[in-house]
Design an enzyme around this catalytic site. Structure first.
Site, PDB file in Angstrom:
ATOM      1  N   TYR A 104      -4.357   6.921  -1.618  1.00  0.00           N
ATOM      2  CA  TYR A 104      -3.448   6.067  -1.223  1.00  0.00           C
ATOM      3  C   TYR A 104      -1.972   6.737  -1.374  1.00  0.00           C
ATOM      4  O   TYR A 104      -1.200   6.600  -0.472  1.00  0.00           O
ATOM      5  CB  TYR A 104      -3.405   5.027  -2.581  1.00  0.00           C
ATOM      6  CG  TYR A 104      -2.409   3.762  -2.272  1.00  0.00           C
ATOM      7  CD1 TYR A 104      -2.836   2.837  -1.530  1.00  0.00           C
ATOM      8  CD2 TYR A 104      -1.243   3.727  -3.053  1.00  0.00           C
ATOM      9  CE1 TYR A 104      -1.909   1.691  -1.126  1.00  0.00           C
ATOM     10  CE2 TYR A 104      -0.350   2.608  -2.744  1.00  0.00           C
ATOM     11  CZ  TYR A 104      -0.734   1.678  -1.969  1.00  0.00           C
ATOM     12  OH  TYR A 104      -0.073   0.782  -1.945  1.00  0.00           O
ATOM     13  N   ALA A 158      -1.821   8.825   1.991  1.00  0.00           N
ATOM     14  CA  ALA A 158      -1.759   7.835   3.091  1.00  0.00           C
ATOM     15  C   ALA A 158      -0.335   7.328   3.148  1.00  0.00           C
ATOM     16  O   ALA A 158       0.397   7.125   4.009  1.00  0.00           O
ATOM     17  CB  ALA A 158      -2.834   6.764   2.944  1.00  0.00           C
ATOM     18  N   LYS A 159       0.171   7.043   1.840  1.00  0.00           N
ATOM     19  CA  LYS A 159       1.753   6.336   2.138  1.00  0.00           C
ATOM     20  C   LYS A 159       2.653   7.502   2.161  1.00  0.00           C
ATOM     21  O   LYS A 159       3.845   7.174   2.866  1.00  0.00           O
ATOM     22  CB  LYS A 159       1.813   5.473   0.625  1.00  0.00           C
ATOM     23  CG  LYS A 159       0.794   4.241   0.375  1.00  0.00           C
ATOM     24  CD  LYS A 159       1.168   3.353   1.666  1.00  0.00           C
ATOM     25  CE  LYS A 159       0.623   1.959   1.399  1.00  0.00           C
ATOM     26  NZ  LYS A 159       1.011   1.264   2.582  1.00  0.00           N
TER      27      LYS A 159
HETATM   28  P1  NAP Z   1      -2.276  -7.952  -0.252  1.00  0.00           P
HETATM   29  O1  NAP Z   1      -1.840  -9.226  -0.789  1.00  0.00           O
HETATM   30  O2  NAP Z   1      -3.905  -7.708  -0.604  1.00  0.00           O
HETATM   31  O3  NAP Z   1      -2.234  -8.374   1.521  1.00  0.00           O
HETATM   32  C1  NAP Z   1      -2.827  -7.225   2.232  1.00  0.00           C
HETATM   33  C2  NAP Z   1      -3.532  -7.917   3.489  1.00  0.00           C
HETATM   34  O4  NAP Z   1      -3.787  -6.734   4.430  1.00  0.00           O
HETATM   35  C3  NAP Z   1      -4.432  -8.675   3.100  1.00  0.00           C
HETATM   36  O5  NAP Z   1      -4.553 -10.059   3.623  1.00  0.00           O
HETATM   37  C4  NAP Z   1      -5.671  -7.980   3.468  1.00  0.00           C
HETATM   38  O6  NAP Z   1      -6.973  -8.517   3.945  1.00  0.00           O
HETATM   39  C5  NAP Z   1      -5.146  -7.270   4.807  1.00  0.00           C
HETATM   40  N1  NAP Z   1      -5.937  -6.128   5.239  1.00  0.00           N
HETATM   41  C6  NAP Z   1      -6.438  -5.142   4.492  1.00  0.00           C
HETATM   42  N2  NAP Z   1      -6.915  -4.046   5.252  1.00  0.00           N
HETATM   43  C7  NAP Z   1      -6.555  -4.738   6.663  1.00  0.00           C
HETATM   44  C8  NAP Z   1      -7.079  -4.113   7.802  1.00  0.00           C
HETATM   45  N3  NAP Z   1      -8.027  -3.029   8.022  1.00  0.00           N
HETATM   46  N4  NAP Z   1      -6.673  -4.992   9.017  1.00  0.00           N
HETATM   47  C9  NAP Z   1      -6.111  -6.052   8.903  1.00  0.00           C
HETATM   48  N5  NAP Z   1      -5.779  -6.459   7.594  1.00  0.00           N
HETATM   49  C10 NAP Z   1      -6.103  -5.756   6.726  1.00  0.00           C
HETATM   50  O7  NAP Z   1      -1.528  -6.802  -0.676  1.00  0.00           O
HETATM   51  P2  NAP Z   1       0.020  -6.603  -0.567  1.00  0.00           P
HETATM   52  O8  NAP Z   1       0.209  -6.038  -2.129  1.00  0.00           O
HETATM   53  O9  NAP Z   1       0.851  -7.782   0.167  1.00  0.00           O
HETATM   54  O10 NAP Z   1      -0.102  -5.059   0.315  1.00  0.00           O
HETATM   55  C11 NAP Z   1       0.902  -5.139   1.478  1.00  0.00           C
HETATM   56  C12 NAP Z   1       1.322  -3.843   1.494  1.00  0.00           C
HETATM   57  O11 NAP Z   1       2.292  -3.343   0.557  1.00  0.00           O
HETATM   58  C13 NAP Z   1       0.090  -2.672   1.785  1.00  0.00           C
HETATM   59  O12 NAP Z   1       0.329  -1.760   2.739  1.00  0.00           O
HETATM   60  C14 NAP Z   1       0.240  -1.934   0.224  1.00  0.00           C
HETATM   61  O13 NAP Z   1      -0.062  -0.919   0.381  1.00  0.00           O
HETATM   62  C15 NAP Z   1       1.765  -2.150   0.078  1.00  0.00           C
HETATM   63  N6  NAP Z   1       2.216  -2.033  -1.116  1.00  0.00           N
HETATM   64  C16 NAP Z   1       1.862  -2.913  -2.260  1.00  0.00           C
HETATM   65  C17 NAP Z   1       2.483  -2.835  -3.347  1.00  0.00           C
HETATM   66  C18 NAP Z   1       2.159  -3.923  -4.356  1.00  0.00           C
HETATM   67  O14 NAP Z   1       2.610  -3.422  -5.739  1.00  0.00           O
HETATM   68  N7  NAP Z   1       1.652  -4.966  -4.148  1.00  0.00           N
HETATM   69  C19 NAP Z   1       3.409  -1.673  -3.862  1.00  0.00           C
HETATM   70  C20 NAP Z   1       3.519  -0.765  -2.690  1.00  0.00           C
HETATM   71  C21 NAP Z   1       2.868  -0.783  -1.484  1.00  0.00           C
HETATM   72  P3  NAP Z   1      -8.041  -8.705   2.837  1.00  0.00           P
HETATM   73  O15 NAP Z   1      -7.459  -9.540   1.867  1.00  0.00           O
HETATM   74  O16 NAP Z   1      -9.125  -9.557   3.678  1.00  0.00           O
HETATM   75  O17 NAP Z   1      -8.404  -7.442   2.574  1.00  0.00           O
END
Ligand code: NAP
Length: 262
Positions: free
Chosen positions: A156, A159-160
């Site tokens: 992860y 990738a980031k």
């Molecule tokens: P989340 O609530 O799990 O939302 C991610 C969404 O992306 C989900 O709807 C998921 O669908 C969808 N997804 C996953 N793989 C996919 C694919 N191959 N094609 C299309 N859609 C896909 O997570 P989030 O926290 O909002 O994360 C959003 C972004 O922020 C991500 O890039 C994550 O790495 C980044 N981020 C999050 C945090 C944090 O603390 N939350 C911190 C730093 C960065 P499914 O549910 O069906 O898998």
């Protein structure tokens, strides 16, 4: 809706069925953008599109796995046909699989993580940039893990970090077209992705100088600014939004203790 600083602009947000992507899609719509809501989870994407419409906005939900080139190209084509060419792209789709150290890292988890975060960002950026007009915006969601590394998440973090390098290079390649590209590096944001960490360690927020977990809207605020005309001179940057988490190193924590503030 309809009037706002993004009025008439077409936004495409990946991972928009949940968490940060959903909040970004809603906030862009509140500023008047028409939004293409992209996710693997079609039901979730449709629900967010309905939320936009209930606020008098316009949205389209499309199912797409961002790591599959043909699906991405088809999604961009469908968006252009139904809504118009993309003016604002937010690459937000992401996942976290397999909490392992390097030696225990399973190859399939490594490859899938790079495919979704880097592949998805590459495919969508390439697919929209040719038809993106002056004033276009590309916003990539990275992570503080891409800046400082993440034990038990080497795939992860890699990738980031790649997303950050990609964003800087893209910014240079599109600057003469009047398009900007920036990355946002969130800290711990309260979404389904961080649910396990928050459940296991509910007091973790005490380590964050802001004394709270982040909310998806904290990221959406910045994404909306980056998408706006007022951000036209800001490009190639990675902006950390973490309530001060990455500054809370042992040296600073010690100094705060000396000051009686910890
Ligand atoms: P989340 O609530 O799990 O939302 C991610 C969404 O992306 C989900 O709807 C998921 O669908 C969808 N997804 C996953 N793989 C996919 C694919 N191959 N094609 C299309 N859609 C896909 O997570 P989030 O926290 O909002 O994360 C959003 C972004 O922020 C991500 O890039 C994550 O790495 C980044 N981020 C999050 C945090 C944090 O603390 N939350 C911190 C730093 C960065 P499914 O549910 O069906 O898998």
């Amino acid at each position: 809706m309809g009037q706002g600083k993004l009025s008439g602009r077409v936004a495409l947000v990946t991972g928009a069925a949940s968490g940060i992507g959903r909040a970004v899609a809603l906030q862009l719509a509140q500023e008047g953008a028409i939004v293409s809501i992209i996710d693997m989870n079609l039901e979730g994407a449709r629900a967010v599109a309905r939320e936009v419409e209930s606020l008098n906005g316009k949205a389209l939900a499309i199912q797409c796995d961002v790591s599959v080139e043909e699906q991405v190209n088809q999604t961009v084509k469908e968006t252009a046909e139904k809504l118009g060419n993309v003016d604002i792209l937010v690459n937000c789709a992401g996942m976290f699989v397999g909490n392992n150290s390097l030696v225990d890292m399973v190859t399939v988890d490594w490859l899938r993580t790079l495919d979704v975060h880097c592949g998805g960002t590459f495919f969508f950026s390439r697919a929209v940039v040719g038809s993106m007009k002056e004033g276009g915006r590309i916003i990539n969601i990275s992570s503080v893990d891409g800046v400082q590394g993440q034990v038990l998440g080497i795939h992860y973090a890699a990738a980031k970090a790649a997303v950050i390098g990609f964003t800087k290079t893209l910014a240079l390649e599109v600057a003469d077209k009047g398009i900007t590209a920036n990355a946002i590096a969130p800290g711990v944001i309260r979404t389904p992705m961080s649910q396990l960490l928050i459940e296991i360690s509910p007091d973790f927020y005490k380590k964050i100088p802001a004394d709270r977990f982040g909310e998806p809207e904290d990221i959406a605020e910045l994404a909306t600014f980056l998408a706006s005309p007022g951000a036209s001179y800001l490009t190639g940057q990675t902006i950390v939004v973490d309530g001060g988490l990455t500054l809370a190193n042992p040296v600073n924590q010690f100094a705060l203790e000396v000051m009686g503030q910890s």
